[in-house]
Design a protein around this motif. Structure first.
Motif, short mmCIF file in Angstrom:
data_model
loop_
_atom_site.label_atom_id
_atom_site.label_comp_id
_atom_site.label_asym_id
_atom_site.label_seq_id
_atom_site.Cartn_x
_atom_site.Cartn_y
_atom_site.Cartn_z
N MET A 1 -1.41 11.31 -4.40
CA MET A 1 -0.31 11.67 -5.30
C MET A 1 0.11 10.45 -6.10
SD MET A 1 1.90 14.06 -6.14
CE MET A 1 2.73 15.16 -5.01
N TRP A 2 0.52 10.66 -7.35
CA TRP A 2 1.00 9.54 -8.17
C TRP A 2 2.43 9.18 -7.78
CZ3 TRP A 2 4.95 9.86 -12.00
CH2 TRP A 2 5.52 11.13 -12.14
N HIS A 3 2.78 7.91 -8.01
CA HIS A 3 4.12 7.45 -7.66
C HIS A 3 4.69 6.58 -8.79
CE1 HIS A 3 3.27 8.84 -3.62
NE2 HIS A 3 2.16 8.13 -3.63
N PRO A 4 5.84 6.94 -9.35
CA PRO A 4 6.51 6.07 -10.31
C PRO A 4 7.32 5.02 -9.55
CG PRO A 4 7.68 8.17 -10.15
CD PRO A 4 6.55 8.23 -9.17
N MET A 5 6.79 3.81 -9.47
CA MET A 5 7.41 2.78 -8.63
C MET A 5 8.46 2.00 -9.41
SD MET A 5 6.10 3.39 -5.71
CE MET A 5 6.74 1.97 -4.81
N HIS A 6 9.62 1.84 -8.81
CA HIS A 6 10.78 1.26 -9.49
C HIS A 6 11.34 0.09 -8.69
CE1 HIS A 6 14.59 0.82 -11.52
NE2 HIS A 6 15.30 1.30 -10.53
N LEU A 7 11.61 -1.01 -9.39
CA LEU A 7 12.21 -2.20 -8.77
C LEU A 7 13.63 -2.37 -9.31
CD1 LEU A 7 11.96 -4.89 -7.11
CD2 LEU A 7 11.12 -5.95 -9.22
N HIS A 8 14.56 -2.64 -8.40
CA HIS A 8 15.95 -2.86 -8.81
C HIS A 8 16.20 -4.31 -9.24
CE1 HIS A 8 18.07 0.67 -6.50
NE2 HIS A 8 16.91 1.06 -7.01
N GLY A 9 17.16 -4.50 -10.13
CA GLY A 9 17.70 -5.82 -10.41
C GLY A 9 16.85 -6.74 -11.27
N HIS A 10 15.63 -6.32 -11.58
CA HIS A 10 14.68 -7.15 -12.33
C HIS A 10 13.87 -6.27 -13.28
CE1 HIS A 10 15.54 -9.50 -8.72
NE2 HIS A 10 15.23 -10.58 -9.43
N THR A 11 13.29 -6.89 -14.25
CA THR A 11 12.33 -6.21 -15.11
C THR A 11 11.01 -6.94 -14.96
OG1 THR A 11 14.03 -5.53 -16.66
CG2 THR A 11 11.79 -5.59 -17.49
N PHE A 12 9.98 -6.23 -14.52
CA PHE A 12 8.69 -6.89 -14.30
C PHE A 12 7.82 -6.79 -15.54
CE2 PHE A 12 8.50 -2.73 -11.89
CZ PHE A 12 7.69 -2.04 -12.77
N ALA A 13 6.72 -7.52 -15.52
CA ALA A 13 5.72 -7.39 -16.56
C ALA A 13 4.48 -6.76 -15.93
CB ALA A 13 5.36 -8.75 -17.15
N GLU B 1 0.85 -1.18 0.00
CA GLU B 1 0.00 0.00 0.00
C GLU B 1 0.89 1.24 0.00
OE1 GLU B 1 -2.10 1.17 3.58
OE2 GLU B 1 -2.32 3.02 2.45
N LEU B 2 0.68 2.08 -1.01
CA LEU B 2 1.47 3.30 -1.14
C LEU B 2 0.69 4.42 -0.47
CD1 LEU B 2 2.29 2.82 -4.93
CD2 LEU B 2 3.49 1.84 -2.94
N GLY B 3 1.22 4.91 0.63
CA GLY B 3 0.48 5.91 1.40
C GLY B 3 1.27 7.16 1.68
N TRP C 1 5.94 9.61 3.36
CA TRP C 1 5.51 8.71 2.29
C TRP C 1 5.89 7.31 2.69
CZ3 TRP C 1 2.27 10.95 -0.95
CH2 TRP C 1 2.35 12.34 -1.12
N THR C 2 4.92 6.41 2.60
CA THR C 2 5.10 5.10 3.23
C THR C 2 4.72 3.95 2.29
OG1 THR C 2 2.84 5.22 4.09
CG2 THR C 2 4.59 6.01 5.54
N ILE C 3 5.24 2.78 2.62
CA ILE C 3 4.82 1.53 1.99
C ILE C 3 4.30 0.64 3.11
CG2 ILE C 3 5.58 -0.51 0.71
CD1 ILE C 3 7.54 1.30 -0.80
N VAL D 1 1.45 -6.23 -5.83
CA VAL D 1 0.21 -5.49 -6.02
C VAL D 1 0.40 -4.12 -5.37
CG1 VAL D 1 -2.28 -5.46 -5.59
CG2 VAL D 1 -1.08 -7.65 -5.97
N LEU D 2 0.53 -3.11 -6.22
CA LEU D 2 0.86 -1.77 -5.74
C LEU D 2 -0.43 -0.96 -5.68
CD1 LEU D 2 3.89 -1.36 -8.17
CD2 LEU D 2 4.03 -1.93 -5.74
N GLN D 3 -0.88 -0.72 -4.46
CA GLN D 3 -2.16 -0.04 -4.28
C GLN D 3 -1.91 1.36 -3.74
OE1 GLN D 3 -4.70 -1.75 -1.31
NE2 GLN D 3 -6.45 -0.51 -1.94
N ASN D 4 -2.26 2.33 -4.54
CA ASN D 4 -1.98 3.71 -4.17
C ASN D 4 -3.20 4.30 -3.45
OD1 ASN D 4 -1.29 6.38 -3.96
ND2 ASN D 4 -0.82 6.68 -6.11
#
Ligand code: C2O
Ligand code: CU
Length: 504
Positions: A437-449, A396-398, A406-408, A430-433
């Motif tokens: 505010m919008w958030h560009p969420m980024h993961l390291h080391g992997h490419t997701f689908a 949950e993106l809060g 700003w929290t997860i 599952v990224l629930q905002n």
């Protein structure tokens, strides 16, 4: 420095292409910019660091850059903004010696690259921070071709001038284009308005927005009306495409390749030639809506990975996102506009086919068809094979602009919080905002689908999650280590919106 020693990254690439890539108008002399701490250097063009046999030197240090005749004291790689282009072929090693000359510790993070964890550049997680006066050797294989960039993973340093493009060429590049133009977008305040550290401190004290431009406004970058950057009221930066508030910071300048609107970079091609644009959003609090007047864009890659080519008038890039698109150059001089979404300013460049001058800094295409991630489909080679997830993490993106926390899942960054997975698992995030505010969420080391209903979604490493939206992404836990998952808004990141996904 001559170009002779650089091998072409791809047989199709001529040496002349390298001049275009490396120096733009500045040409061969710009290949590697000398480091001159606190000396003014033109901010145009890229130095080229071709990383092959020997490690190349990248020095993070204080610099004074020239923004259309105005000097801005900031921090930069090798004295220039953007820093030197690093370019290798997929499967080849990147070898860079980072030397820290900043009044702070630093690291380099290679954004989007599936590299060994120890090279990922996250202080205290993947490596000790690099102290002032010391060096760190980065060496890794870049496995996947594409458009990437690198930046520190430390404090507000990315919102100073510390960023540069990283291009991984495809040895079997199908081509289909004649020229290539790397376009790095940025929102700029350092040395012109308030420093990023001061802006963050004000946001955290609840003092609202704005970079506090001190110039009296002659370099202001506003296309519409006269907003007071120092007193921008909350809620005045709105964007439908971003589902509400567009950002927290009104910047005095928006840049393309380190150049402000008064001094736009010009890219020259022959009418009819196909130009591959590699667009990178290196900004910290700005989504850019990008278009070229009189041109359509054929989007071919998102975050480095190929998508089924799709035509559009405009694209939107959140911070950390990259888009590759092909454009067929028309005659005359066409404005290239990256509008700071919801903010009113824009970054500019010129695509020139033949002669002519830009008469109006307008691109009606900005108001036409705007591509979103849901419109993108991966090519067969980029599809993540369908599979039931072995593990689902709900995040949950809060947070909000009042407390500026700003929290997860309710917590600001805590190194002890780790979302586990095992090597070989299919992991669903599952990224629930729930914030406004919008958030560009980024993961390291992997490419997701991106999970796009039933159809396979685009492969990406950064995805926009708008207020109220739930964005689901899947990845294969294929790269062991502790990997950061965070919002790529530098202010949100610094205010806590980061956590760790472990692949054990
Ligand atoms: Cu470009 Cu952790 O980020
Ligand atoms: Cu955010």
């Amino acid at each position: 420095m001559s170009t002779e020693r650089f091998d072409s990254p791809h047989p199709r690439f001529s040496r002349r292409r390298f001049l275009v890539l490396a120096g733009g108008a500045a040409g061969a002399t710009a290949l590697i910019r000398p480091v001159r701490a606190l000396a003014a250097v033109p901010s145009s063009g890229f130095g080229l660091v071709q990383t092959q046999a020997t490690p190349k030197a990248i020095i993070a240090g204080p610099a004074v850059i020239d923004l259309a005749g105005r000097r801005a004291r900031t921090w930069a790689y090798n004295g220039a903004v953007p820093g030197p282009l690093v370019r290798v072929k997929a499967g080849e090693p990147v070898r860079v010696k980072l030397t820290n000359m900043l009044e702070d510790t630093t690291t380099v993070h290679w954004h989007g690259i599936a590299l060994p964890n120890a090279m990922d550049g996250v202080p205290d997680v993947t490596q000790p921070p690099v102290a002032k006066g010391s060096s760190f050797d980065y060496e890794f294989i870049a496995p996947d071709p594409g458009t990437y960039f690198f930046h520190p993973h430390m404090g507000m340093q990315l919102d100073q001038g510390l960023y540069a493009p990283l291009i991984v060429d495809d040895p079997s590049e199908p081509g289909g284009y004649d020229e290539e133009w790397i376009i790095v977008l940025d929102d700029w305040t350092d040395g012109v308005g308030r420093s990023p550290d001061k802006i963050l401190a004000r946001l955290q004290r609840g003092m609202g927005m704005g970079s506090g431009n001190t110039s009296g406004g002659e370099d202001m970058n506003m296309d519409m009306g006269s907003m007071d950057h120092g007193n921008m009221a909350a809620g005045s930066m709105m964007s439908d495409a971003l589902g509400g508030m567009a950002g927290d910071v009104a910047y005095p300048l928006y840049l393309i390749n380190g150049r402000p609107p008064k001094d736009p970079e010009t890219f020259t091609a022959t009418p009819g030639q196909r130009v591959r644009l590699r667009i990178i959003n290196a900004g910290s609090d700005t989504a850019f809506r990008f278009a070229i007047a009189g041109h359509r864009l054929t989007v071919t890659h998102a975050d480095g990975f190929p998508v089924l080519p799709i035509d559009t008038d405009a694209v939107l890039l959140g911070m950390g996102e990259r888009i590759d698109a092909i454009v067929t150059c028309r005659s005359g001089a066409s404005p290239v506009i990256a509008r700071a979404e919801g903010k009113g300013g824009s970054a500019r460049a010129v695509l020139r086919g033949g002669t002519g001058k830009v008469r109006r800094w307008e691109a009606p295409e900005l108001e036409k068809q705007l591509l979103t991630v849901a419109d993108l489909s991966p090519t067969d080679a980029a599809i993540l094979a369908p599979r039931e997830p072995d593990r689902v993490h709900r995040l949950e993106l809060g947070g909000n602009d009042m407390t500026y926390k700003w929290t997860i899942n309710g917590s600001a960054y805590d190194p002890a919080v780790v979302y586990p997975s095992s090597l070989g698992e299919r992991v669903r995030l599952v990224l629930q905002n729930t914030s406004t505010m919008w958030h560009p969420m980024h993961l390291h080391g992997h490419t997701f689908a991106v999970v796009n209903g039933g159809a396979p979604g685009a492969r990406k490493d950064t995805v926009i999650v708008t207020p109220g939206q739930t964005m689901t992404v899947d990845f294969d836990a294929s790269n062991p280590g502790k990997w950061m998952l965070h919002c790529h808004n530098t202010y949100h990141l610094e205010a806590g919106m980061m956590t760790t996904v472990q692949v054990a």
